[in-house]
Design an enzyme around this catalytic site. Structure first.
Site, mmCIF file in Angstrom:
data_model
loop_
_atom_site.group_PDB
_atom_site.id
_atom_site.type_symbol
_atom_site.label_atom_id
_atom_site.label_comp_id
_atom_site.label_asym_id
_atom_site.label_seq_id
_atom_site.Cartn_x
_atom_site.Cartn_y
_atom_site.Cartn_z
ATOM 1 N N ARG A 1 1.352 -8.770 -10.041
ATOM 2 C CA ARG A 1 0.427 -7.659 -9.808
ATOM 3 C C ARG A 1 0.764 -6.446 -10.665
ATOM 4 O O ARG A 1 -0.114 -5.649 -10.993
ATOM 5 C CB ARG A 1 0.400 -7.293 -8.327
ATOM 6 N N GLN B 1 1.372 4.585 1.966
ATOM 7 C CA GLN B 1 1.423 3.921 0.660
ATOM 8 C C GLN B 1 0.281 2.941 0.452
ATOM 9 O O GLN B 1 0.094 2.431 -0.654
ATOM 10 C CB GLN B 1 2.760 3.203 0.467
ATOM 11 N N TYR B 2 -0.498 2.680 1.487
ATOM 12 C CA TYR B 2 -1.656 1.799 1.350
ATOM 13 C C TYR B 2 -2.941 2.575 1.076
ATOM 14 O O TYR B 2 -4.023 1.985 0.994
ATOM 15 C CB TYR B 2 -1.820 0.934 2.605
ATOM 16 N N ARG C 1 2.547 3.031 -10.252
ATOM 17 C CA ARG C 1 2.571 1.918 -9.306
ATOM 18 C C ARG C 1 1.404 0.993 -9.637
ATOM 19 O O ARG C 1 0.398 1.407 -10.201
ATOM 20 C CB ARG C 1 2.435 2.432 -7.872
ATOM 21 N N HIS C 2 1.536 -0.256 -9.252
ATOM 22 C CA HIS C 2 0.417 -1.189 -9.399
ATOM 23 C C HIS C 2 -0.760 -0.744 -8.538
ATOM 24 O O HIS C 2 -0.619 0.054 -7.611
ATOM 25 C CB HIS C 2 0.846 -2.606 -9.006
ATOM 26 N N LYS D 1 9.402 5.213 4.037
ATOM 27 C CA LYS D 1 9.734 5.462 2.632
ATOM 28 C C LYS D 1 10.833 6.515 2.493
ATOM 29 O O LYS D 1 11.730 6.387 1.665
ATOM 30 C CB LYS D 1 8.481 5.897 1.867
#
Length: 509
Positions: free
Chosen positions: A164, A46-47, A75-76, A314
């Site tokens: 964010r 996810q990064y 997503r942000h 996740k």
């Protein structure tokens, strides 16, 4: 307070934009996302920065079809570490610097490395990701912007209430409107454009918010994701840790969790800077950001281990591996169904009836066909689970918490490997930084004219399609055709779990 409505852009011109035009030489483009060093940058779970995931089914609008509706759930963009992760990173760096008596050449940079990353907020890299996302959204769905002087023709924007996420929505909107202005080149007499507002929904612990979990106590108290990750770390990290302790330093003994924090620094230190900046090096002839030096401490196989660890967290924490994950996405799915069918929201879970019953904060009109919502990765996982997107994942084979399946390390992003993806879950394909899910309605005819829907009776011809990071996902439970689409009524029927409220009663049992 459950709601804020803030003005977005009543007038946009190039002179008023901050940083915000994509650099053609950058690693990050509106069309494909981040493509430099993909063997590493696409294995950060996810990064990972957003990248366009190749699709077995063409993501283009099929010939003879015309879009009638588009909604993005995003997503942000890339952010700095959370407070807890920042503290862990700082602690391991302090441990090394205060105890190490010798550094191997590849590790010597740590002696002079100062950890100065921010906490939680969007990075400059993340800002540009979201601008690029807005540009791409306009380019894909420009046909739905019938009249840019009509507020109802423009996107209706909502954001979950963390800073964010709000900043991501603002940067997305900047990209969208800059692309619109560049495309339409409106005469001065048509400016300023209609005033637009963004609905911001509170993330307070007691707020009903379909884009932020927090109300379901049993879900909030669950530890299935943490447990799966702990088992995997114990089985797979010791060899990596032993190598670093033997070859990297003398005088310091790292733990497995210390090593995980050093691995976290690879993506976070990389995405802390703009995609094109002073970090551009001759080793990247096309331009773009140099990888953080922390990335060089680890092998490609190490990052496969890291990527799989994030996927486990996740899947078992916020996806199909958690029995209450889908229930967290039910409220959003019911809002989506309301928009698709232009009918009132029916839900008793996480929706806010005050907002969803107000035309100003949840418009339901046949003239409203473009929407954009902004949220977090964990919440998007619950929503996608409720949408039955992951029903084809073979959890027993593909999500073992001790051993990485062969297919996981071999599929990559190569279109030649698309067939091998069946039954596979990779979190970087689903909710990377700046992830986006497109919900589309279209009507098709045999002669290719793509006529607009003219009446309510013709709604039965409308088809629904979902794309996750440009990858068309074949819908489950609704008799999807070869292009992954379902008839609108069949899609609504397939959402029976959401329409009955999921397992909301189990949240408080």
């Amino acid at each position: 307070m459950f709601l804020l409505m803030v003005p977005l852009f009543s007038y946009l011109a190039a002179a008023s934009l901050r940083v915000l035009s994509p650099n053609p030489a950058s690693c990050d483009s509106p069309e494909l996302g981040y493509q430099c060093n993909s063997e590493t940058t696409h294995t950060w779970g996810q990064y990972s920065p957003f990248f366009s995931v190749p699709s077995e089914i063409s993501p283009s609008v099929p010939e003879g079809c015309r879009l009638t509706f588009a909604q993005v759930l995003s997503r942000h963009g890339a952010r700095f570490p959370t407070p807890g992760k920042a503290a862990a990173i700082s602690a391991v760096l302090t441990k090394i610097k205060t105890s190490a008596t010798w550094y191997a050449p590849d590790f010597e940079f740590i002696k002079d490395y100062n950890y100065v990353l921010g906490v939680d907020h969007l990075t400059a890299f993340g800002e540009q990701e979201m601008v690029n996302s807005g540009i791409k959204f306009y380019q894909r769905y420009a046909s739905l912007i019938r009249d840019y002087t009509d507020p109802e023709s423009l996107p209706f924007i909502r954001a979950s209430g963390q800073e964010r996420v709000i900043a991501s929505a603002e940067n997305f909107t900047t990209g969208f409107y800059s692309a619109l202005l560049a495309d339409k080149n409106p005469p001065p007499s048509s400016l300023p454009l209609p005033r637009q507002e963004m609905v911001i929904i509170s993330e307070s612990p007691t707020a009903n918010n379909t884009m932020h979990h927090g109300l379901c106590r049993a879900f909030e108290d669950s530890t299935t994701g943490d447990a799966a990750q702990a088992t995997f770390i114990a089985a797979n990290f010791p060899p990596i840790t032993a190598r670093l302790n033997a070859q990297g330093f003398k005088g310091v003994t790292l733990s497995d969790t210390d090593v995980l924090s050093l691995m976290d620094l690879c993506p976070f230190d990389t995405v802390a800077y703009p995609p094109s900046s002073s970090l551009t090096t001759s080793s990247s002839p096309s331009g773009g950001s140099k990888l953080s030096p922390f990335c060089s401490l680890f092998t490609a196989q190490d990052f496969t281990v890291y990527d799989y660890l994030q996927s486990l967290g996740k899947f078992y924490g916020y996806g199909p591996g958690n029995s209450l994950a889908a229930t967290q996405g039910v409220g959003y799915v019911n809002e989506l169904l309301a928009r698709l069918t232009v009918s009132p929201v029916v839900d008793n879970t996480t929706t806010n009836s005050t907002l969803d019953g107000n035309e100003d904060t949840f418009p339901l009109s046949r003239n409203r066909t473009v929407f954009a919502d902004f949220s977090h990765d964990n919440d998007m996982m619950g929503i996608l689970t409720a949408l039955r997107i992951f029903e084809g994942v073979d959890a027993e084979k593909m999500m073992d918490n001790t051993t990485i399946p062969r297919e996981y390390g071999e599929t990559g992003d190569d279109p030649a490997n698309l067939k091998e993806r069946e039954g596979l879950f990779k979190v970087g394909w689903v909710v990377p930084f700046a992830a986006r899910v497109y919900f589309e309605k279209m009507i098709c005819d045999g002669d290719g004219s793509g006529e607009m829907v003219q009446s309510e009776e013709e709604q039965d011809k409308e088809l629904v399609r979902i794309l996750v990071n440009d990858r068309v996902v074949k819908l489950n439970g609704c008799e999807a055709d070869e292009l992954g689409r379902c008839k609108l009524d069949k899609f609504v029927e397939s959402m029976e779990f959401a329409r009955r409220g999921g397992d909301w009663d189990k949240c408080f049992a």
